[in-house]
Scaffold this motif. Structure first.
Motif, PDB file in Angstrom:
ATOM      1  N   HIS A 184       1.061  -1.241   0.230  1.00 25.43           N
ATOM      2  CA  HIS A 184       0.038  -0.069   0.017  1.00 25.43           C
ATOM      3  C   HIS A 184       0.596   1.199  -0.501  1.00 25.43           C
ATOM      4  O   HIS A 184       2.233   0.663   0.695  1.00 25.43           O
ATOM      5  CB  HIS A 184      -1.119  -0.082   0.954  1.00 25.43           C
ATOM      6  CG  HIS A 184      -0.271  -0.439   2.690  1.00 25.43           C
ATOM      7  ND1 HIS A 184       0.162   0.777   3.292  1.00 25.43           N
ATOM      8  CD2 HIS A 184      -0.650  -0.898   3.614  1.00 25.43           C
ATOM      9  CE1 HIS A 184       0.718   0.514   3.928  1.00 25.43           C
ATOM     10  NE2 HIS A 184       0.228  -0.520   4.249  1.00 25.43           N
ATOM     11  N   ASP A 185       0.133   2.334  -0.065  1.00 19.42           N
ATOM     12  CA  ASP A 185       0.705   3.313  -0.260  1.00 19.42           C
ATOM     13  C   ASP A 185       1.110   3.959   1.329  1.00 19.42           C
ATOM     14  O   ASP A 185       0.863   3.159   2.061  1.00 19.42           O
ATOM     15  CB  ASP A 185       0.258   4.766  -0.641  1.00 19.42           C
ATOM     16  CG  ASP A 185       0.065   4.594  -2.216  1.00 19.42           C
ATOM     17  OD1 ASP A 185       1.112   3.958  -2.889  1.00 19.42           O
ATOM     18  OD2 ASP A 185      -0.905   4.795  -2.886  1.00 19.42           O
ATOM     19  N   PRO A 186       2.182   4.745   1.535  1.00 19.38           N
ATOM     20  CA  PRO A 186       2.075   5.596   2.529  1.00 19.38           C
ATOM     21  C   PRO A 186       0.691   5.925   3.599  1.00 19.38           C
ATOM     22  O   PRO A 186       0.368   6.349   3.218  1.00 19.38           O
ATOM     23  CB  PRO A 186       3.345   6.227   3.392  1.00 19.38           C
ATOM     24  CG  PRO A 186       4.382   5.899   2.044  1.00 19.38           C
ATOM     25  CD  PRO A 186       3.272   5.675   0.947  1.00 19.38           C
ATOM     26  N   ALA A 217      -6.073   6.509  11.199  1.00 20.00           N
ATOM     27  CA  ALA A 217      -6.255   6.705   9.459  1.00 20.00           C
ATOM     28  C   ALA A 217      -6.697   6.919   8.405  1.00 20.00           C
ATOM     29  O   ALA A 217      -8.363   6.932   8.685  1.00 20.00           O
ATOM     30  CB  ALA A 217      -5.787   5.372   9.309  1.00 20.00           C
ATOM     31  N   GLU A 218      -6.898   7.693   7.403  1.00 20.08           N
ATOM     32  CA  GLU A 218      -6.788   7.615   6.415  1.00 20.08           C
ATOM     33  C   GLU A 218      -7.766   6.469   5.561  1.00 20.08           C
ATOM     34  O   GLU A 218      -7.162   5.442   5.430  1.00 20.08           O
ATOM     35  CB  GLU A 218      -6.766   8.676   4.743  1.00 20.08           C
ATOM     36  CG  GLU A 218      -6.733  10.379   5.760  1.00 20.08           C
ATOM     37  CD  GLU A 218      -7.996  11.331   5.950  1.00 20.08           C
ATOM     38  OE1 GLU A 218      -8.316  10.994   5.536  1.00 20.08           O
ATOM     39  OE2 GLU A 218      -8.010  12.015   7.190  1.00 20.08           O
ATOM     40  N   PRO A 219      -7.914   6.292   4.615  1.00 24.17           N
ATOM     41  CA  PRO A 219      -9.405   5.608   3.369  1.00 24.17           C
ATOM     42  C   PRO A 219      -7.484   4.896   2.750  1.00 24.17           C
ATOM     43  O   PRO A 219      -7.142   5.822   2.564  1.00 24.17           O
ATOM     44  CB  PRO A 219      -9.798   5.517   3.008  1.00 24.17           C
ATOM     45  CG  PRO A 219     -10.927   6.480   4.057  1.00 24.17           C
ATOM     46  CD  PRO A 219      -9.923   7.547   4.544  1.00 24.17           C
ATOM     47  N   LEU A 220      -7.063   3.733   2.684  1.00 22.77           N
ATOM     48  CA  LEU A 220      -6.172   3.251   2.213  1.00 22.77           C
ATOM     49  C   LEU A 220      -6.784   1.597   0.873  1.00 22.77           C
ATOM     50  O   LEU A 220      -6.712   1.106   2.135  1.00 22.77           O
ATOM     51  CB  LEU A 220      -5.069   2.921   2.788  1.00 22.77           C
ATOM     52  CG  LEU A 220      -3.560   2.315   2.735  1.00 22.77           C
ATOM     53  CD1 LEU A 220      -2.936   3.541   2.254  1.00 22.77           C
ATOM     54  CD2 LEU A 220      -3.257   2.261   3.827  1.00 22.77           C
ATOM     55  N   ALA A 221      -6.039   1.803   0.125  1.00 19.53           N
ATOM     56  CA  ALA A 221      -6.415   0.426  -0.774  1.00 19.53           C
ATOM     57  C   ALA A 221      -5.013  -0.105  -0.544  1.00 19.53           C
ATOM     58  O   ALA A 221      -3.466   0.590  -0.817  1.00 19.53           O
ATOM     59  CB  ALA A 221      -6.212   1.324  -2.322  1.00 19.53           C
ATOM     60  N   VAL A 222      -5.465  -1.461   0.334  1.00 18.18           N
ATOM     61  CA  VAL A 222      -4.346  -2.155   0.109  1.00 18.18           C
ATOM     62  C   VAL A 222      -4.017  -3.622  -0.260  1.00 18.18           C
ATOM     63  O   VAL A 222      -5.644  -3.807  -1.595  1.00 18.18           O
ATOM     64  CB  VAL A 222      -4.372  -2.648   1.672  1.00 18.18           C
ATOM     65  CG1 VAL A 222      -3.538  -3.494   1.741  1.00 18.18           C
ATOM     66  CG2 VAL A 222      -3.889  -1.435   2.684  1.00 18.18           C
ATOM     67  N   THR A 223      -2.719  -4.187  -1.274  1.00 19.43           N
ATOM     68  CA  THR A 223      -2.984  -5.798  -1.484  1.00 19.43           C
ATOM     69  C   THR A 223      -2.246  -6.520  -0.538  1.00 19.43           C
ATOM     70  O   THR A 223      -1.669  -6.373  -0.249  1.00 19.43           O
ATOM     71  CB  THR A 223      -2.346  -5.345  -3.222  1.00 19.43           C
ATOM     72  OG1 THR A 223      -1.261  -5.124  -2.943  1.00 19.43           O
ATOM     73  CG2 THR A 223      -3.654  -5.153  -4.445  1.00 19.43           C
ATOM     74  N   ALA A 224      -2.348  -7.968  -0.968  1.00 14.34           N
ATOM     75  CA  ALA A 224      -2.429  -8.898  -0.176  1.00 14.34           C
ATOM     76  C   ALA A 224      -1.451 -10.041  -0.940  1.00 14.34           C
ATOM     77  O   ALA A 224      -3.042 -10.475  -1.371  1.00 14.34           O
ATOM     78  CB  ALA A 224      -3.315  -9.182   1.229  1.00 14.34           C
ATOM     79  N   ASP A 225      -0.889 -11.006  -0.854  1.00 16.29           N
ATOM     80  CA  ASP A 225       0.025 -12.050  -1.427  1.00 16.29           C
ATOM     81  C   ASP A 225      -0.368 -12.724  -0.699  1.00 16.29           C
ATOM     82  O   ASP A 225      -0.912 -13.528   0.522  1.00 16.29           O
ATOM     83  CB  ASP A 225       1.388 -11.963  -0.804  1.00 16.29           C
ATOM     84  CG  ASP A 225       1.588 -12.357  -2.259  1.00 16.29           C
ATOM     85  OD1 ASP A 225       1.734 -13.342  -3.049  1.00 16.29           O
ATOM     86  OD2 ASP A 225       2.348 -13.281  -2.023  1.00 16.29           O
ATOM     87  N   ARG A 226      -0.144 -14.119  -1.268  1.00 17.54           N
ATOM     88  CA  ARG A 226      -0.624 -15.677  -0.762  1.00 17.54           C
ATOM     89  C   ARG A 226       0.332 -15.701   0.323  1.00 17.54           C
ATOM     90  O   ARG A 226       1.040 -14.739   0.529  1.00 17.54           O
ATOM     91  CB  ARG A 226      -0.734 -16.638  -1.087  1.00 17.54           C
ATOM     92  CG  ARG A 226      -1.507 -16.976  -2.572  1.00 17.54           C
ATOM     93  CD  ARG A 226      -1.727 -17.642  -3.637  1.00 17.54           C
ATOM     94  NE  ARG A 226      -2.362 -17.906  -4.096  1.00 17.54           N
ATOM     95  CZ  ARG A 226      -3.336 -18.378  -4.026  1.00 17.54           C
ATOM     96  NH1 ARG A 226      -3.839 -19.189  -3.227  1.00 17.54           N
ATOM     97  NH2 ARG A 226      -4.624 -18.585  -5.191  1.00 17.54           N
ATOM     98  N   ILE A 227       0.046 -16.051   1.776  1.00 19.17           N
ATOM     99  CA  ILE A 227       0.528 -16.199   2.989  1.00 19.17           C
ATOM    100  C   ILE A 227       2.204 -17.989   2.224  1.00 19.17           C
ATOM    101  O   ILE A 227       1.619 -18.920   1.881  1.00 19.17           O
ATOM    102  CB  ILE A 227       0.229 -16.821   4.398  1.00 19.17           C
ATOM    103  CG1 ILE A 227       1.209 -17.049   5.365  1.00 19.17           C
ATOM    104  CG2 ILE A 227      -0.385 -18.339   3.748  1.00 19.17           C
ATOM    105  CD1 ILE A 227       0.747 -17.519   6.235  1.00 19.17           C
ATOM    106  N   ARG A 228       2.947 -17.413   2.409  1.00 14.64           N
ATOM    107  CA  ARG A 228       4.217 -18.456   2.240  1.00 14.64           C
ATOM    108  C   ARG A 228       4.667 -19.033   4.039  1.00 14.64           C
ATOM    109  O   ARG A 228       5.569 -18.330   4.620  1.00 14.64           O
ATOM    110  CB  ARG A 228       5.453 -18.160   1.463  1.00 14.64           C
ATOM    111  CG  ARG A 228       4.558 -17.434   0.130  1.00 14.64           C
ATOM    112  CD  ARG A 228       5.547 -15.808  -0.556  1.00 14.64           C
ATOM    113  NE  ARG A 228       4.104 -15.864  -1.707  1.00 14.64           N
ATOM    114  CZ  ARG A 228       3.975 -16.441  -3.097  1.00 14.64           C
ATOM    115  NH1 ARG A 228       4.247 -17.476  -3.485  1.00 14.64           N
ATOM    116  NH2 ARG A 228       3.449 -16.129  -3.306  1.00 14.64           N
TER     117      ARG A 228
END
Length: 227
Positions: free
Chosen positions: A179-181, A214-225
């Motif tokens: 995500h962005d800061p 916190a302001e709203p934030l777009a987030v991406t997530a990977d599969r757990i490894r």
């Protein structure tokens, strides 16, 4: 952002409430392979309520939204600095079941309500998951002051700018997020009820917490490894 985007979501109505504690308070609770991360000699326990909005697999037109509440600390591990969760309560039985199975994380079912009144947010949670201690939380929080992005190396950056988490399943796992800061504001909090420390076997920390909204934030997530 990073390249591996298995899940996409937006985090809204977020609050970070942190207490400094002696490193020994959390060191004995960490799995093998992790050590306590500190800032100026202090470890931190943090409570973070927020709404996970429109969570969906990459490319899916349909998402799910639900509130979440976690108790966390910060660690150094084989893949670098990250977050270690003691609990993640969520108001979505399907999401809890999927997260427990796919991410090896301590997700628990809970009844939750999130009510907004202008900038103020009331967040209430009552854990309903069987076989684990009950936990309740009820707080109203409201930001004030100008928005800011934490300076690298600052305490605020140490607490919020974390881009991986570790989970203790049959062995140690790691997940990456992108995500962005964060954009933060100082905040006030009326913490009426909080039994998360008791439910996780911690004494309640002394002193007043450090509080950020916190302001709203777009987030991406990977599969757990596996680590």
């Amino acid at each position: 952002m990073f390249d591996r985007r298995w899940l996409e979501m937006t985090w809204r109505d977020g609050l970070f409430v942190h207490w400094p504690v002696e490193p020994e308070v959390v060191a004995g609770r960490l799995p093998e392979g992790l050590s306590v991360a500190t800032h100026d000699g202090d470890a931190y326990l943090g409570i973070v309520p927020f709404v996970m909005a429109d969570i969906r697999p990459r490319g899916s037109p349909i998402g799910r939204s639900f509130p979440e509440l976690n108790l966390r600390t910060y660690v150094d591990g084989p893949n670098g600095r990250g977050v270690y969760f003691f609990n993640l309560d969520a108001a979505d039985p399907i999401g809890v079941a999927v997260a427990r199975r796919l991410f090896a994380l301590p997700y628990y079912r809970a009844r939750m309500t999130v009510d907004r009144d202008d900038d103020a947010v009331r967040f209430a949670s009552d854990r309903t998951h069987r076989g684990v201690p009950r936990a309740t939380f009820d707080a109203t929080y409201e930001p004030f002051g100008a928005p800011f992005t934490p300076e690298p190396g600052s305490l605020a950056a140490f607490l919020v700018e974390n881009y991986r988490f570790y989970a203790d399943g049959r062995r140690l796992y790691c997940g990456e997020i992108g995500h962005d800061p964060w954009t933060l504001r100082d905040a006030s909090v009326d913490l009426r009820t909080n039994t998360l420390f008791d439910a996780n076997g911690f004494d309640r920390p002394d002193g007043e917490p450090l509080v950020h909204a916190a302001e709203p934030l777009a987030v991406t997530a990977d599969r757990i490894r596996r680590v």
